[in-house]
Each structure stands twice: as C-alpha cells, then as structure tokens.
Scaffold this active site. Structure first.
Site, short mmCIF file in Angstrom:
data_model
loop_
_atom_site.label_atom_id
_atom_site.label_comp_id
_atom_site.label_asym_id
_atom_site.label_seq_id
_atom_site.Cartn_x
_atom_site.Cartn_y
_atom_site.Cartn_z
N LYS A 180 0.88 -1.18 0.00
CA LYS A 180 0.00 0.00 0.00
C LYS A 180 0.92 1.22 0.00
O LYS A 180 1.51 1.59 1.01
CB LYS A 180 -0.88 -0.03 1.26
N GLU A 255 9.47 1.19 10.88
CA GLU A 255 10.51 2.20 10.69
C GLU A 255 9.79 3.54 10.89
O GLU A 255 9.09 4.01 10.00
CB GLU A 255 11.12 2.04 9.30
N CYS A 289 13.25 10.72 7.81
CA CYS A 289 13.22 10.32 9.23
C CYS A 289 14.61 10.41 9.85
O CYS A 289 14.74 10.38 11.06
CB CYS A 289 12.76 8.88 9.39
N GLU A 386 9.56 16.11 15.93
CA GLU A 386 10.15 16.04 14.59
C GLU A 386 9.49 17.12 13.71
O GLU A 386 8.26 17.22 13.68
CB GLU A 386 9.83 14.64 14.05
C1 SIN Z 1 13.33 7.67 5.64
O1 SIN Z 1 13.46 8.84 5.87
O2 SIN Z 1 12.30 7.06 5.93
C2 SIN Z 1 14.39 6.86 4.93
C3 SIN Z 1 15.58 7.63 4.64
C4 SIN Z 1 16.70 6.83 4.07
O3 SIN Z 1 16.58 5.66 3.70
O4 SIN Z 1 17.77 7.39 4.01
#
Ligand code: SIN
Length: 483
Positions: A180, A255, A289, A386
């Site tokens: 998805k 993640e 992230c 964040e």
């Molecule tokens: C992410 O921000 O979710 C992944 C970033 C990355 O793989 O460098």
C-alpha cells in the site's frame, strides 16, 4: 513530465497480475506539490479489494517459495536491470508526484534499485545451522523458511526505495507481497510493478493497492493470512498498526519517526561538519526520518559553524524539482507547511533567532525557505518534536557529558551524527548515543548494505543488509533422532 516509456505511468492498481480499478470506481486525485496541478488519479480501494489482493498473494505463495533461490535471484536481478534502464523516466515520475529535485530522484531510483540488486544476491545465502545435541543419537537442525504473505505500507518521502527496501528481501526469500503506497505518491510504486511484471515476477506475487489508508491498513493488519507487516511512517500511525497487528500476533517491522541529533565537537573539522549538516538536514527538504533535527555545536566553534552554515544555506536554490539546478523542492502538502511554520514561530517566541530563512518562500504554494534558527532553547517544541521540513535548529553546548544527555533526551532513537577527530571520544560517544544508527564524520549513512532501523519509539526490526532478511524468515528447528 517527459517520459520515454509511457507504459510506466499507470492509474490502476496491480492485483493478481492485472491492472484494475476500485470496485465502485472511486478515485483519488494526485497532485504535483510544486505546482499543485493534478497529475493523475488512482483507484480508491478499501477492505474488499485488499482481501482480494491478500488472497492472490496467498495463492501465489506455494509456487514462489517453491522456486529455487537461484531462480528468484535471476528474476530479481532482471527487475534491478529494468529499474536502472528506466532510471530517468522513474525519476521524472517521482519528481512530479513528490516534488524532490530531479537529481535526488535519480539518486533515489539507484538507491531503491540497490536493494533489489543486494537481495538478488542474498537470496542464495539463507543458511541454516546444525547444533550439537546433548544426546548422542540425535542432531539439531535449524532451517529458515519464508514467513508467508507480507504487507508493506510505505511513505511518500521515499516513494520508490522504501518499497524495494521491504519487497526485495521478502521476495528474495520466497514471500509474496501486498503493497500500500502513500496516496500522495502512488505512481512511483505502480511503475515499479510494471517493471516487476516485465522481469517475470509471477502474478499474485507482487500486488499494489491504492486507496483508503485506514481501511487498507486495518485489513492488512487484522488478516490472519498476512504473516508480516512492514511499515515506514510516523510513530503515531505505527502504534495504531502495532495494536491492530496484535490480534493475529503478526511479525512486524516498524521504521518510525526520528529526532536525530547532529553534534559538532570542538575538535571537529568544521568545514566537513557544515557539509554533513547540509546533506543531512536539507536532503528532500528535510522530509526524512533520519535528517538532523537538533544541531548541537560546541561553544568554542559555535560562531564559526553558524557563519559557514548560514553562507551555505543561503545559497540553496529552491524551486520546481524538474529544473536541473534546483536543490530544494516544496514540502509535500499544506499540512506539512503549517507544521514547519508553527515550529519556527514557536522557537522564536521562546527565544531563538532566525539566522537565515524563517518564512514562506516567494514561490508560494508549499515552498518554505531553507532556515537556520540559532540559540534555540529547550522550551521550544522543535527541541522535542520532529519537524519534517527544511529547518535547522542550533544549540550550544559545553561538555561531552552534557551533550550526550541532551541528544538522548527524546523517545526517538533512529539516526544520530557527530563530528570529532578524537578516537577515544568517537568510541565513547558512538556507544553512548541511544540510537540504531550513528554517523561519525558523515551526514549521510543510508545505503542498501547497512542495517537501517531504530530503537525506542523509532521502531522495530532492521531493513537492508543481510540482517534485513531475518524479518521475512521463520526459524524452524528439527530434532533428528535414532542416528
Ligand atoms: C526515511 O526517511 O524514511 C528513509 C531515509 C533513508 O533511507 O535514508
């Protein structure tokens, strides 16, 4: 958008080897975050269509896991080759739906493809074990088997590579997948499915369903057929999915969010640190992230760092990512823009100073100026939340002990970075940082060969590298007696 291979741009879901609409023909319109123009539509599917995709995946499982690791490897390698030979078209599609600069999109296609390449190789290395049994006439044998149907829910910030990072290891070990993709960026996902089909991935083994995130997410998490859910996205949604998955005791990989510290010690090479901060903070306009979210600079080099960093940030060219010289695109949507504005306003109200940027960009729409805020206090929201935008908050520190405490003062534990030339300090700080990933003298650590992932509320499991295979495998122990 100018693409040579127009077959790559699909506006239908890919379920059981067929391109299909939603049952009721409802659609979701997708826009270009740089121009706000509608670039296409995808089906708005829900629980019913998700059940069909799950069934299709399950039906295909026996055949897929029954293939030899080498045969799966050959198909994956072909998928990798096709992704790379269509790199430019895939990058164009990504930039118009996600907004990132075309050079970053080209980089992401290669990054995404590298997971397929790596796992095409690793599929042949799913080794078992033989353990000495305390009883002499017995042997303990350990084998690893594919877990079964895998669900992957992927984000808009990396529309291609987060799919391959999950699917390539799953497919490599013999698991079928239902994906998805984010509703903001479905076209990159659908284009990957076109190439997967061409590479020879059999029908039902890879399915892509677009639509209602809540309904699809719910069905994927409660279905007893789905044995593993892999999610990349916010901690808030991750917690909901985790609780939904509890009903079927599913294996999960999460993640989730990050709040990366970026520490520059007094013995660091300041020019290198400025370069690392630019790469870490402003990649994808700060919508990653793993990007630096809190920059802790030692008081002795604070002014020098701030000056050099400000010069570098003021040179960033903002604009439509399709223009070759643009290095920072728009934010994904108005909601993200509001959050960035709110964080900057709050930081200023609690005592911080704008060194550069600090406002909407003249281009309007979803564009925000690359920003540095100095002398940020611990009262500011940005210290704890964040931001997911192009804003670098700077904090001054005096001692190693103090900065480690500040860096670890968060429920997140994904990426962290620091700059130092002192080998003793490098070991001490690397071990003291409560994060799944530590970059030492670098602001860029992502690649297919690393175990990507976080601790604390940043997630569960690892993606990439040989460790990434384990998340899609079950361990079985066989005791052989009467030898
Ligand atoms: C992410 O921000 O979710 C992944 C970033 C990355 O793989 O460098």
């Amino acid at each position: 958008m100018e693409i040579k291979n127009t077959d790559l741009f699909k506006e239908q879901c890919y379920i059981n080897g067929e391109w299909v609409n939603s049952n009721n023909n409802e659609i979701i319109k997708v826009n270009n975050p740089a121009t706000l123009e509608i670039i296409g539509k995808v089906p708005k599917c829900g629980a019913e269509e998700t059940k069909v995709a799950i069934e299709a995946a399950n039906t295909s499982w026996n055949n897929w896991k029954g293939k030899s690791a080498k045969d799966r490897s050959i198909i994956l390698r072909k998928w990798f080759d096709l992704i790379m030979s269509n790199q430019e078209d895939l990058a164009q599609i990504m930039t118009i739906e996600q907004g990132k600069p075309i050079n970053e999109s080209r980089g992401e296609i290669a990054y995404g493809a590298s997971f397929v390449e790596l796992y095409a190789e690793e599929s042949k290395r799913v080794y078992g074990d033989i353990i000495p049994d305390p009883l002499l006439d017995r042997r303990i044998v350990v084998i690893k088997q594919p877990i079964g149907v895998v669900a992957a829910i992927t984000p808009w910030n990396f529309p291609s590579s987060m799919i391959t990072r999950k699917c390539a290891p799953a497919l490599a070990v013999g698991c079928p997948v239902v994906i998805k993709p984010a509703s903001q960026t479905p076209f990159s996902a659908l284009a990957l499915a076109v190439l997967a089909e061409e590479a020879g991935i059999p029908k039902g083994v890879l399915n892509i369903i677009t639509g209602n995130a809540n309904e699809i997410g719910q069905e994927l998490s409660v279905s007893p057929i789905v044995r593993k859910l892999s999610f990349t996205g916010s901690t808030k949604i991750g917690k909901i999915l985790l609780s939904q998955c509890a009903s079927t005791v599913k294996k999960v990989s999460m993640e989730l969010g990050g709040h990366a510290p970026f520490i520059v010690f007094e013995d660091a090479n300041v020019d290198d640190a400025v370069l690392g901060a630019m790469q870490s903070k402003f990649r994808n306009s700060g919508q990653t992230c793993v990007c630096a979210n809190r920059l802790f600079i030692h008081e002795k080099i604070y002014d020098e760092f701030l000056k050099k960093f400000t010069v570098a940030v003021s040179k960033i060219k903002v604009g439509n990512g399709l223009e070759e010289d643009v290095v920072s695109g728009p934010l994904i949507d108005a909601y993200s823009l509001e959050k960035v504005k709110e964080h900057v306003k709050d930081a200023v109200n609690t005592g911080a100073k704008i060194a550069v940027g600090g406002d909407m960009h003249e281009l309007g729409g979803n564009f925000y100026k690359p920003t540095i805020i100095s002398n940020v206090t611990t009262k500011a929201k940005i210290t704890y939340e964040e931001t997911f935008g192009p804003v670098a908050p700077l904090y001054k520190f005096k001692t190693e002990e103090e900065v480690i405490k500040m860096a670890n003062n968060t429920p997140y534990g994904l990426a962290s970075y620091f700059y130092s030339r002192d080998i003793g300090r490098i070991w001490r700080v690397s071990e003291a940082l409560e994060y799944g990933m530590v970059g030492v003298n670098t602001g860029l650590t992502s690649k297919a060969e690393i175990p990507f992932g976080g601790i604390k509320e940043s997630g569960l499991g690892r993606e990439g590298s040989r460790y990434g295979l384990d998340d899609f495998l079950e361990i079985k122990y066989i005791n052989m007696a009467g030898i």
